[in-house]
Design an enzyme around this catalytic site. Structure first.
Site: not given
Ligand SMILES: [Zn+2]
Length: 582
Positions: A331-332, A335
């Site tokens: 997820h990170e 980004h």
């Molecule tokens: Zn996030």
């Protein structure tokens, strides 16, 4: 002071050409989203911050100096910077003392613009501010002792999302006001490591200076002071980048750290091949925060922070623990493209900035994800975590795009991550996975180094579908923008009620699933209906075959008639974010 002169002489050498940024006025601040000044855009548009910080771990405070270069637009008497819990000592405009006032209550530094000269020219303005601030427990600059038996074992780190950069330095602290940052930290820390978003440009006994960042939002500014040990992966020669995990020395040999150190490059490769563009920062540091309840990770560009148990696991970790670790890391990493490079125009659009990385996690192949089917797992989690609470808890979280209740602490809930991702899976099932992938790729190409709105995401999907868009090519009743408006602005989610007449004719109605004590709100959803029957069983195709219109009270005939012994199942693979009441 000697160090200050030294700092700015060095920085002058690395100053590069100005990058073009999408004009601020392509989007107007509503004044209703988290952290905004007022309705309308800031007259001062920063392009570059030269930030110097002198951190004092003994007193748990800091002194700072920032020079913000930018443009002042229009004939204004004053402009404002965000500034929360900072003591301002001095303000200059283009080298001359300025008249200013600090409004502590609303966290604004007002700066008067003198008559003539810089007014109305949309011209260069350098704003210099000297200031001081204090360390905090959970936002801004944070200091934590991570070994209870040794007070010398501490880390300093930052957490600025969404609106805490203003607690560290005066700035225009809104996501679309992107600038480049030259960060310098006074070298008060012999024997410790100091990290920031970018690699070190130079370091000496006075200061540690970091390379200039790409254009980025203030909430992504980050630095760390620690005595951790690095766990390095080899330099990825093809891509010229190094990934380093930072953990306390005694954790270095833990199995999880080594494993994750090798996993991160693989996850990056998977994401790069989905998005079609490479991670383009020269390095990536992944930093383990001793204790930061409430966050699994924070995607500071080039310096991602992880809650300790989101980065470090031991040999006895369960599959569930590792799943969570991989979820957070991917997820990170995602980004990098959606959040850091393409950023929301304002915090009202926060939901899709969190939804896209969550959606992308579902597309990490099984061999990296510990789970056969992450897409279905995320959909299932959304049902478990969001649908239950939307139905049972009064005032759960409001709609995804929330203009009425602009509180920073309501931006980061399962609603934004899981429901948001579920809506993207719903669109994917409408337009097909290949088309949706192409749409995300072109969305990135069009808006990287810039900002975007959800409307612009829908436009990219329509373009990727081809001539006629979802209406013309996918037989949708409305444009994607019209369809999604109800899903993004309505509270709760729909329940599709099935009515079967004696002759086998089916009709459907939509109801709002809300806590019974809440006000009755009419649902406003265009609901895509997929189904399969015993005479034509197909549990693979999620393409909508019918639509339920936003008329909550009426049963709508869907032109399906079943034989007496025939069954039907709606919402194949849970592709739509709704429940069915048979
Ligand atoms: Zn996030």
């Amino acid at each position: 002071m000697r160090w200050l002169t030294h700092v700015f002489l060095s920085l002058a050498l690395v100053k590069g050409p100005s990058l073009a940024l999408r004009p601020i006025d392509d989007h107007t601040d509503s004044g209703k989203c988290v952290g905004e000044f007022i309705e309308g855009n800031s007259p001062f548009v920063p392009e570059r911050y030269f930030l110097f910080l002198d951190l004092d771990p003994g007193r748990k405070n800091f002194q700072g100096h920032v020079t913000i270069e930018g443009a002042l637009r229009g004939d204004v008497d004053w402009f404002a910077l965000h500034s929360v819990n900072l003591e301002v000592n001095n303000v200059k405009l283009n080298g001359s003392a300025a008249v200013w006032s600090l409004d502590h209550d609303i966290g604004i530094l007002n700066i008067s613009v003198p008559q003539g000269g810089i007014r109305g020219n949309n011209d260069f303005l350098a704003v210099e501010v000297s200031f001081g601030g204090v360390f905090d427990q959970d936002k801004g600059v944070i200091m934590q002792q991570y070994d209870e038996s040794d007070e010398n074992r501490w880390v300093i780190f930052t957490h600025l999302e969404p609106i805490s950069a203003r607690r560290v330095f005066p700035c225009v602290d809104l996501p679309k006001y992107k600038a480049r940052f030259d960060i310098t930290v006074k070298n008060n820390f012999p024997g410790r490591t100091v990290l920031s978003n970018m690699p070190i440009y130079s370091s000496d006994e006075y200061a540690i200076r970091f390379e200039t960042t790409p254009l980025m939002s203030t909430y992504l500014v980050s630095f760390v002071v620690c005595d951790y040990a690095p766990v390095r992966t080899g330099i990825d020669k093809d891509r010229g980048r190094r990934i380093t995990s930072w953990v306390p020395e005694e954790m270095k040999r833990k199995w999880g750290t080594r494993y994750i150190g090798s996993l991160a490059p693989q996850l990056l490769h998977v994401l790069e091949s989905y998005i079609g563009h490479k991670y383009n920062l020269p390095k990536l540091d992944m930093f383990s925060v001793a204790n930061k309840p409430g966050i699994g990770g924070m995607e500071n560009w080039g310096l991602i922070m992880y809650q300790k148990d989101s980065l470090m696991q031991g040999k006895r970790s369960t599959v569930k623990d590792m799943e969570r670790v991989i979820f957070t890391i991917s997820h990170e990493l995602a980004h990098h493209w959606f959040g850091n490079s393409v950023t929301v125009a304002d915090w009202c659009g926060m939901w899709f900035q969190e939804a896209i990385p969550t959606f992308l996690h579902g597309h990490i192949p099984f061999k990296h994800s510990y789970d056969l089917d992450m897409v279905n797992k995320i959909k299932w989690l959304a049902r478990k975590e969001v649908m239950r609470d939307e139905c049972l808890i009064f005032d759960y979280s409001g709609p995804l795009r929330n203009l009425d209740d602009p509180k920073a602490d309501k931006l980061f809930t399962p609603l934004h991550y899981l429901k948001g991702a579920s809506l993207l899976y719903m669109i994917e099932s409408l337009v097909t996975p290949n088309v949706f992938q192409r749409a995300l790729q072109s969305f990135y190409v069009k808006y990287n180094d810039s900002y975007a709105t959800e409307e612009e995401l829908w436009e990219e999907v329509e373009t990727a579908v081809g001539e006629g868009g979802v209406k013309g090519k996918r037989k949708a009743p409305k444009t994607l923008s019209e369809i999604m408006e109800g899903w993004v602005t309505s509270v709760g989610h729909p329940i599709v009620v099935v009515n079967r007449k004696e002759n086998g004719q089916l009709s459907l109605a939509q109801r709002v699933c809300l806590d019974t004590s809440a006000l009755i709100v009419d649902g406003d959803w265009w609901i895509p209906i997929s189904y399969t029957t015993s005479s034509d069983p197909n549990f693979v195709s999620t393409e909508p075959q019918r639509w339920v219109e936003p008329e909550p009270q009426d049963f709508q005939n869907i032109n399906v008639t079943l034989e007496d012994d025939e069954w039907i199942i709606f919402n194949v693979l849970g592709s739509g974010f709704y429940r069915v009441q048979y």
